[in-house]
Design an enzyme around this catalytic site. Structure first.
Site, mmCIF file in Angstrom:
data_model
loop_
_atom_site.group_PDB
_atom_site.id
_atom_site.type_symbol
_atom_site.label_atom_id
_atom_site.label_comp_id
_atom_site.label_asym_id
_atom_site.label_seq_id
_atom_site.Cartn_x
_atom_site.Cartn_y
_atom_site.Cartn_z
ATOM 1 N N GLY A 93 -19.984 -59.584 -4.851
ATOM 2 C CA GLY A 93 -20.878 -60.537 -5.486
ATOM 3 C C GLY A 93 -20.775 -60.582 -6.994
ATOM 4 O O GLY A 93 -21.732 -60.956 -7.686
ATOM 5 N N CYS A 112 14.803 -58.843 2.801
ATOM 6 C CA CYS A 112 13.509 -58.865 2.110
ATOM 7 C C CYS A 112 13.426 -57.814 1.013
ATOM 8 O O CYS A 112 12.569 -57.908 0.121
ATOM 9 C CB CYS A 112 12.370 -58.610 3.099
ATOM 10 S SG CYS A 112 12.244 -59.780 4.459
ATOM 11 N N ASP A 138 18.429 -46.118 -0.536
ATOM 12 C CA ASP A 138 17.969 -47.186 -1.425
ATOM 13 C C ASP A 138 18.953 -48.358 -1.450
ATOM 14 O O ASP A 138 20.125 -48.213 -1.100
ATOM 15 C CB ASP A 138 17.807 -46.654 -2.844
ATOM 16 C CG ASP A 138 16.671 -45.651 -2.964
ATOM 17 O OD1 ASP A 138 15.705 -45.768 -2.196
ATOM 18 O OD2 ASP A 138 16.761 -44.752 -3.822
ATOM 19 N N ARG A 195 14.402 -43.572 4.538
ATOM 20 C CA ARG A 195 14.361 -42.219 5.101
ATOM 21 C C ARG A 195 13.885 -42.298 6.546
ATOM 22 O O ARG A 195 13.266 -43.277 6.961
ATOM 23 C CB ARG A 195 13.407 -41.332 4.290
ATOM 24 C CG ARG A 195 11.994 -41.852 4.224
ATOM 25 C CD ARG A 195 11.114 -41.052 3.281
ATOM 26 N NE ARG A 195 9.750 -41.568 3.270
ATOM 27 C CZ ARG A 195 9.342 -42.634 2.584
ATOM 28 N NH1 ARG A 195 10.209 -43.291 1.835
ATOM 29 N NH2 ARG A 195 8.081 -43.035 2.626
ATOM 30 N N TYR A 215 12.829 -60.518 -13.433
ATOM 31 C CA TYR A 215 12.794 -60.610 -11.974
ATOM 32 C C TYR A 215 13.319 -61.966 -11.503
ATOM 33 O O TYR A 215 14.177 -62.047 -10.621
ATOM 34 C CB TYR A 215 11.368 -60.392 -11.488
ATOM 35 C CG TYR A 215 11.165 -60.617 -10.008
ATOM 36 C CD1 TYR A 215 11.646 -59.701 -9.073
ATOM 37 C CD2 TYR A 215 10.474 -61.732 -9.530
ATOM 38 C CE1 TYR A 215 11.448 -59.895 -7.710
ATOM 39 C CE2 TYR A 215 10.270 -61.936 -8.171
ATOM 40 C CZ TYR A 215 10.768 -61.018 -7.279
ATOM 41 O OH TYR A 215 10.577 -61.210 -5.933
#
Length: 320
Positions: free
Chosen positions: A191, A70, A50, A34, A142
């Site tokens: 910590g 990418c 998209d 967009r 994936y």
């Protein structure tokens, strides 16, 4: 002129900044979903929507000589899709190959694809790192989608003459990193004692700046054409070593309790988190000798320099 997809993402954003810093006269086209986002001078946004099998890339590819892809549907821990593999294939395979076909028609010379080490698999045995031209064994949707995209890109390259370069990074860290890596820095900064003081695995990581440097190298290096490369910082660490050195980068000593990896795996299995234990206790090493030899590439940042950069980025965000 270079087209970058996924330019608002972790890797894409760093790549845009690096390309502009290297050459302020270079024109970089960024594909965006967009409009309305601000970009540095010389960065030309092109709204394409998209990443889908039917996306029209005509305007974005006008005058472009190289593409760095990418954008992807990324690996997610809790996938709510009815058919995760089909959705990964729709975006990461069909969407990617649609872009590549249009790029070839538009006269793009080189197509650099940021893939994933998950194409090789999820774990390695001691002394047997993944190799760029080794056996492929993806275990999740994936990884399968990235492997199939690679295969389709090679076919398009052979059919059209467009040069295809594939880069498979392992875990990428740096300023702005999210998910588990950011969580580890948060625990160390606070910590929190961690039961990770006795892990002797070996894992390859890659600093964001190192990955971006290799991408930039692959855009123009003659020997990169039609090759697949693995990338890392060149030094593998155990989970215990990583936490210790990350603590040093943050200026907070890591409070690590030595707990047997076997016990950690048992507890993780009992609470339904075996994959977490695998990532913490298992090994995943990559062999970057091909990348070094063929391209003469050396990671510009050491592990400690990369961790320092990531820590500084985390501390900046935490102070806001």
């Amino acid at each position: 002129m270079i087209l970058i997809t996924g330019a608002t993402g972790f890797v894409g954003d760093a790549l845009v900044r690096r390309l502009r810093a290297d050459d302020v006269t270079r024109r970089v086209v960024v594909a965006v979903r967009r409009g309305g986002l601000s970009w540095p001078d010389g960065v030309l946004p092109c709204q394409v929507g998209d990443l889908t099998p039917s996306t029209d890339w005509t305007n974005a590819l006008n005058g472009v000589s190289a593409v760095v892809h990418c954008a992807a549907r990324v690996h997610v821990m809790r996938d709510t899709s009815a058919d995760p593999l089909e959705e990964f294939r729709r975006i990461n395979v069909q969407g990617t190959l649609n872009l590549a076909r249009q790029a070839a028609v538009a006269g793009v010379r080189r197509f650099v694809f940021v893939s994933s080490i998950k194409v090789n698999g999820e774990a390695t045995q001691p002394g047997r790192p993944f190799k760029a031209d080794g056996v492929l064994a993806p275990l999740d949707a994936y990884g399968v989608s990235k492997m199939e995209a690679e295969q389709g890109l090679r076919e398009i390259g052979q059919q059209t003459g467009m040069e295809v370069v594939i880069i498979r990074p392992p875990l990428v860290y740096g300023p702005g990193v999210k998910a588990n890596f950011a969580a580890m820095m948060r625990w160390l900064q606070r910590g929190v004692p961690l039961p990770l003081g006795a892990i002797r695995n070996q894992r390859s990581l890659v600093a964001l700046d190192n990955l971006v440097d290799l991408i930039v190298t692959c855009l123009t290096h003659p020997a990169a054409a039609n090759q697949t490369f693995l990338v890392s910082d060149g030094e593998d660490l155990s989970t215990t070593q990583l936490l210790q050195r990350m603590g040093q980068a943050l200026g907070r000593p890591a409070r690590l309790v030595p707990v047997s990896p076997a016990l950690l795996k048992l507890v993780a299995a009992l609470v339904g988190k075996p994959a977490v234990a695998q990532r913490l206790c298992g090994s995943l090493q990559v062999d970057i000798s091909k990348t070094r030899q063929l391209l003469g590439w050396v990671p510009p940042l050491s592990v400690d320099e990369g961790l320092k950069s990531a820590a500084e980025g985390y501390l900046r965000e935490a102070s806001v």
